[in-house]
Design a protein around this motif. Structure first.
Motif, PDB file in Angstrom:
ATOM      1  N   ARG A 114      15.265  -8.130 -19.142  1.00  0.00           N
ATOM      2  CA  ARG A 114      15.143  -8.575 -17.751  1.00  0.00           C
ATOM      3  C   ARG A 114      14.834 -10.070 -17.670  1.00  0.00           C
ATOM      4  NH1 ARG A 114      13.264  -3.289 -17.794  1.00  0.00           N
ATOM      5  NH2 ARG A 114      14.263  -1.955 -16.227  1.00  0.00           N
ATOM      6  N   GLU A 115      14.262 -10.618 -18.747  1.00  0.00           N
ATOM      7  CA  GLU A 115      13.906 -12.034 -18.780  1.00  0.00           C
ATOM      8  C   GLU A 115      14.649 -12.772 -19.873  1.00  0.00           C
ATOM      9  OE1 GLU A 115      12.038 -13.207 -16.437  1.00  0.00           O
ATOM     10  OE2 GLU A 115      11.547 -11.231 -15.612  1.00  0.00           O
ATOM     11  N   ALA A 116      15.783 -12.237 -20.311  1.00  0.00           N
ATOM     12  CA  ALA A 116      16.502 -12.849 -21.441  1.00  0.00           C
ATOM     13  C   ALA A 116      17.997 -12.633 -21.315  1.00  0.00           C
ATOM     14  CB  ALA A 116      15.993 -12.266 -22.759  1.00  0.00           C
ATOM     15  N   ASP A 117      18.728 -13.388 -22.133  1.00  0.00           N
ATOM     16  CA  ASP A 117      20.176 -13.210 -22.244  1.00  0.00           C
ATOM     17  C   ASP A 117      20.536 -12.432 -23.505  1.00  0.00           C
ATOM     18  OD1 ASP A 117      21.107 -14.993 -19.948  1.00  0.00           O
ATOM     19  OD2 ASP A 117      19.842 -16.370 -21.086  1.00  0.00           O
ATOM     20  N   LEU A 118      19.683 -12.558 -24.515  1.00  0.00           N
ATOM     21  CA  LEU A 118      19.840 -11.823 -25.770  1.00  0.00           C
ATOM     22  C   LEU A 118      18.461 -11.357 -26.213  1.00  0.00           C
ATOM     23  CD1 LEU A 118      21.021 -10.895 -28.521  1.00  0.00           C
ATOM     24  CD2 LEU A 118      20.897 -13.295 -29.270  1.00  0.00           C
ATOM     25  N   VAL A 119      18.353 -10.085 -26.509  1.00  0.00           N
ATOM     26  CA  VAL A 119      17.118  -9.534 -27.064  1.00  0.00           C
ATOM     27  C   VAL A 119      17.409  -9.062 -28.480  1.00  0.00           C
ATOM     28  CG1 VAL A 119      15.411  -7.679 -26.935  1.00  0.00           C
ATOM     29  CG2 VAL A 119      16.143  -8.850 -24.850  1.00  0.00           C
ATOM     30  N   ILE A 120      16.562  -9.471 -29.419  1.00  0.00           N
ATOM     31  CA  ILE A 120      16.708  -9.087 -30.823  1.00  0.00           C
ATOM     32  C   ILE A 120      15.534  -8.202 -31.210  1.00  0.00           C
ATOM     33  CG2 ILE A 120      16.768  -9.913 -33.207  1.00  0.00           C
ATOM     34  CD1 ILE A 120      18.010 -12.493 -32.198  1.00  0.00           C
ATOM     35  N   GLY A 121      15.825  -7.032 -31.751  1.00  0.00           N
ATOM     36  CA  GLY A 121      14.784  -6.196 -32.339  1.00  0.00           C
ATOM     37  C   GLY A 121      14.437  -6.774 -33.696  1.00  0.00           C
ATOM     38  N   ALA A 122      13.287  -7.440 -33.788  1.00  0.00           N
ATOM     39  CA  ALA A 122      12.973  -8.286 -34.938  1.00  0.00           C
ATOM     40  C   ALA A 122      11.940  -7.664 -35.875  1.00  0.00           C
ATOM     41  CB  ALA A 122      12.473  -9.647 -34.448  1.00  0.00           C
ATOM     42  N   PHE A 163      19.824  -5.189 -34.549  1.00  0.00           N
ATOM     43  CA  PHE A 163      19.458  -4.344 -33.410  1.00  0.00           C
ATOM     44  C   PHE A 163      19.308  -5.279 -32.219  1.00  0.00           C
ATOM     45  CE2 PHE A 163      16.290  -0.745 -32.087  1.00  0.00           C
ATOM     46  CZ  PHE A 163      17.255  -0.219 -31.239  1.00  0.00           C
ATOM     47  N   ARG A 164      20.305  -5.279 -31.303  1.00  0.00           N
ATOM     48  CA  ARG A 164      20.361  -6.316 -30.277  1.00  0.00           C
ATOM     49  C   ARG A 164      20.888  -5.793 -28.949  1.00  0.00           C
ATOM     50  NH1 ARG A 164      22.635 -11.800 -33.215  1.00  0.00           N
ATOM     51  NH2 ARG A 164      21.210 -11.747 -34.990  1.00  0.00           N
ATOM     52  N   LEU A 165      20.560  -6.552 -27.903  1.00  0.00           N
ATOM     53  CA  LEU A 165      21.122  -6.326 -26.572  1.00  0.00           C
ATOM     54  C   LEU A 165      21.592  -7.663 -26.013  1.00  0.00           C
ATOM     55  CD1 LEU A 165      18.395  -4.003 -24.980  1.00  0.00           C
ATOM     56  CD2 LEU A 165      20.684  -3.302 -25.728  1.00  0.00           C
ATOM     57  N   PHE A 166      22.843  -7.727 -25.593  1.00  0.00           N
ATOM     58  CA  PHE A 166      23.409  -8.917 -24.967  1.00  0.00           C
ATOM     59  C   PHE A 166      23.711  -8.633 -23.499  1.00  0.00           C
ATOM     60  CE2 PHE A 166      24.696  -9.299 -29.397  1.00  0.00           C
ATOM     61  CZ  PHE A 166      24.602 -10.649 -29.674  1.00  0.00           C
ATOM     62  N   ARG A 167      23.411  -9.575 -22.654  1.00  0.00           N
ATOM     63  CA  ARG A 167      23.989  -9.520 -21.313  1.00  0.00           C
ATOM     64  C   ARG A 167      25.470  -9.858 -21.433  1.00  0.00           C
ATOM     65  NH1 ARG A 167      20.765  -9.294 -16.811  1.00  0.00           N
ATOM     66  NH2 ARG A 167      18.521  -9.565 -17.168  1.00  0.00           N
ATOM     67  N   ARG A 168      26.267  -9.243 -20.610  1.00  0.00           N
ATOM     68  CA  ARG A 168      27.702  -9.537 -20.611  1.00  0.00           C
ATOM     69  C   ARG A 168      27.943 -11.032 -20.425  1.00  0.00           C
ATOM     70  NH1 ARG A 168      32.371  -6.681 -18.973  1.00  0.00           N
ATOM     71  NH2 ARG A 168      34.036  -8.098 -18.278  1.00  0.00           N
ATOM     72  N   MET A 196      22.700 -22.354 -28.766  1.00  0.00           N
ATOM     73  CA  MET A 196      23.401 -23.601 -28.486  1.00  0.00           C
ATOM     74  C   MET A 196      23.971 -23.639 -27.066  1.00  0.00           C
ATOM     75  SD  MET A 196      22.943 -25.452 -31.081  1.00  0.00           S
ATOM     76  CE  MET A 196      24.106 -26.793 -30.787  1.00  0.00           C
ATOM     77  N   ALA A 197      24.196 -22.459 -26.475  1.00  0.00           N
ATOM     78  CA  ALA A 197      24.687 -22.394 -25.098  1.00  0.00           C
ATOM     79  C   ALA A 197      23.563 -22.562 -24.081  1.00  0.00           C
ATOM     80  CB  ALA A 197      25.399 -21.069 -24.866  1.00  0.00           C
ATOM     81  N   GLY A 198      22.336 -22.734 -24.577  1.00  0.00           N
ATOM     82  CA  GLY A 198      21.204 -22.938 -23.686  1.00  0.00           C
ATOM     83  C   GLY A 198      20.678 -21.662 -23.057  1.00  0.00           C
ATOM     84  N   LEU A 199      21.012 -20.530 -23.648  1.00  0.00           N
ATOM     85  CA  LEU A 199      20.576 -19.245 -23.115  1.00  0.00           C
ATOM     86  C   LEU A 199      19.266 -18.812 -23.769  1.00  0.00           C
ATOM     87  CD1 LEU A 199      24.046 -17.458 -23.116  1.00  0.00           C
ATOM     88  CD2 LEU A 199      22.960 -18.741 -21.264  1.00  0.00           C
ATOM     89  N   ARG A 200      18.610 -17.845 -23.153  1.00  0.00           N
ATOM     90  CA  ARG A 200      17.280 -17.448 -23.625  1.00  0.00           C
ATOM     91  C   ARG A 200      17.353 -16.257 -24.568  1.00  0.00           C
ATOM     92  NH1 ARG A 200      11.847 -15.433 -20.347  1.00  0.00           N
ATOM     93  NH2 ARG A 200      10.465 -15.590 -22.153  1.00  0.00           N
ATOM     94  N   VAL A 201      16.702 -16.412 -25.715  1.00  0.00           N
ATOM     95  CA  VAL A 201      16.615 -15.352 -26.716  1.00  0.00           C
ATOM     96  C   VAL A 201      15.169 -14.880 -26.795  1.00  0.00           C
ATOM     97  CG1 VAL A 201      16.940 -14.725 -29.140  1.00  0.00           C
ATOM     98  CG2 VAL A 201      18.498 -16.370 -28.051  1.00  0.00           C
TER      99      VAL A 201
END
Length: 254
Positions: A114-122, A163-168, A196-201
């Protein structure tokens, strides 16, 4: 719940995962009933594709893409992502079929999206962990991620995680069609492009469990190829940084 995120699908690539596929898809469907599953099978000779078709026949929220040959993890994911985008999904995730990524932890990742463009299960963030890994494997993974951070200047601590989730919108922004990585380095490639695209991870701690059945696809040759590709990217990135620095210096003296 993930209703406010739109339609969600998890892409699960497979090659010889007949012992694991039904088990992991079943867990995912129980843990997150609202999430669809897209299996991408690379013509597994052990019958994984047949099992995937059976699961799809029993559950309309499970579908299958059959690829004609084993083309690498990254190629399978890219193919699956493209199909998911064509089908109009808003959130496109990825996870392994061997049980190392636990579907029961997907909820915390959906919350973080909800607060990110890419979430990584780290694994390598506070609260993250691995189970049943030898120390040598842990050192290889930690060392590889440290190498990525130093060479590419990434702040992501687990850029190799799968293990990841991307917004379209994130996959659109990084021009998925231009991604050429076909192996495990695909994970680092996409994380780098998103940054590099300036999106939030956002990295969410998970417990990673080593597979109990079947053989790991990670080999020394695969790891070496990943490091080679990352080294090339790092050299290119340092070259761009040097060119920017020279450009700014010249600008001050005009």
């Amino acid at each position: 719940m993930s209703a406010d995120l739109g339609r969600v699908v998890m892409v699960v690539p497979t090659y010889n995962e007949a012992d694991n596929l039904a088990w992991i898809v079943g867990r995912l469907r129980v843990a997150r009933p609202e999430v669809d599953v897209l299996v991408v099978d690379d013509s597994s000779p052990d019958g994984t594709g047949v099992i995937a078709d059976q699961l799809a026949g029993e559950d309309p929220q499970v579908s299958v893409v059959h690829r004609s040959e084993k083309g690498g993890l990254g190629a399978a994911y890219r193919h699956g992502f493209e199909v998911a985008m064509e089908r109009g999904y808003d959130v496109i995730g990825e996870m392994d079929a061997d049980g190392s990524h636990q579907p029961e932890q997907l909820g915390r990742m959906l919350d973080a999206l909800r607060e990110a463009d890419l979430v990584i299960g780290a694994r390598w963030v506070p609260g993250g962990s691995v189970v049943n890994w030898p120390k040598s494997r842990e050192l290889l993974s930690r060392g590889g991620n440290l190498y990525v951070r130093i060479l590419l200047g990434l702040k992501v601590r687990d850029a190799t995680a799968g293990f990841r989730l991307f917004r379209r919108s994130a996959l659109t922004a990084i021009d998925l069609a231009s991604v050429e990585s076909t192996g495990y380095v695909f994970q680092t490639d996409l994380a780098y492009r998103v940054v590099m695209a300036g999106l939030r991870v956002v990295e969410v701690p998970i417990e990673f469990v080593e597979r109990e059945r079947g053989d790991s696809k990670m080999t020394p040759e695969v790891a070496t190829e990943s490091l080679r590709r990352i080294t090339v990217w790092g050299i290119q990135e340092r070259g761009r940084q040097a060119a920017d620095l020279v450009g700014r210096w010249k600008g001050r003296w005009r």
